[in-house]
Enzyme design. Structure first.
Site, PDB file in Angstrom:
ATOM      1  N   CYS A 116     -92.609  -2.646 -17.683  1.00  0.00           N
ATOM      2  CA  CYS A 116     -93.386  -3.122 -16.534  1.00  0.00           C
ATOM      3  C   CYS A 116     -92.472  -3.122 -15.329  1.00  0.00           C
ATOM      4  O   CYS A 116     -91.361  -3.644 -15.391  1.00  0.00           O
ATOM      5  CB  CYS A 116     -93.923  -4.545 -16.760  1.00  0.00           C
ATOM      6  SG  CYS A 116     -95.392  -4.620 -17.771  1.00  0.00           S
ATOM      7  N   LEU A 117     -92.916  -2.529 -14.243  1.00  0.00           N
ATOM      8  CA  LEU A 117     -92.101  -2.487 -13.033  1.00  0.00           C
ATOM      9  C   LEU A 117     -92.126  -3.802 -12.307  1.00  0.00           C
ATOM     10  O   LEU A 117     -93.007  -4.565 -12.347  1.00  0.00           O
ATOM     11  CB  LEU A 117     -92.603  -1.373 -12.097  1.00  0.00           C
ATOM     12  CG  LEU A 117     -92.605   0.034 -12.720  1.00  0.00           C
ATOM     13  CD1 LEU A 117     -93.206   1.014 -11.747  1.00  0.00           C
ATOM     14  CD2 LEU A 117     -91.200   0.464 -13.101  1.00  0.00           C
TER      15      LEU A 117
END
Length: 117
Positions: free
Chosen positions: A116-117
């Site tokens: 997940c960024l």
């Protein structure tokens, strides 16, 4: 050159809970339902029974796999535990706007999901 991370603290009852720069708990054992409520309030979310169901699924997932799920595994885990209707991206987006996997993990007292960024 060393990087300096800035931690902040969340006051919950008589306790100071340390958060990393992204708002995740530094010590996972500091999590309580009251900490979850405070983290949710910071996001403008009032936790309902539906939120708590997802939080429980997340915490169970973490206990089993030792990592917080990214979006796809989260959708599958919620569908398996709570039924197809609740295991849909749109439902999770309504409960945890923006990035449901990241936001729900943070409120559930878990580390940031991988990928997940």
């Amino acid at each position: 050159m060393a990087t300096t991370e800035i931690y902040r603290y969340l006051a919950v009852n008589d306790q100071q809970v340390t958060l990393d720069p992204e708002g995740y708990l530094v010590v996972l054992g500091d999590w309580t339902p009251e900490v979850a409520r405070c983290l949710a309030e910071e996001e403008g979310i009032t936790l309902t029974d539906e939120h708590w169901e997802v939080i429980q699924v997340l915490r169970d997932f973490y206990q089993r796999f030792e990592q917080a799920p990214a979006m796809r595994p989260l959708v599958k885990a919620v569908a398996r535990a709570l039924g197809e209707e609740k295991g849909r991206s749109i439902h999770l987006m309504r409960l945890f706007p923006g990035s449901p996997a990241k936001l729900a993990a943070r409120i559930a007292g878990l580390p940031k999901p991988t990928h997940c960024l």
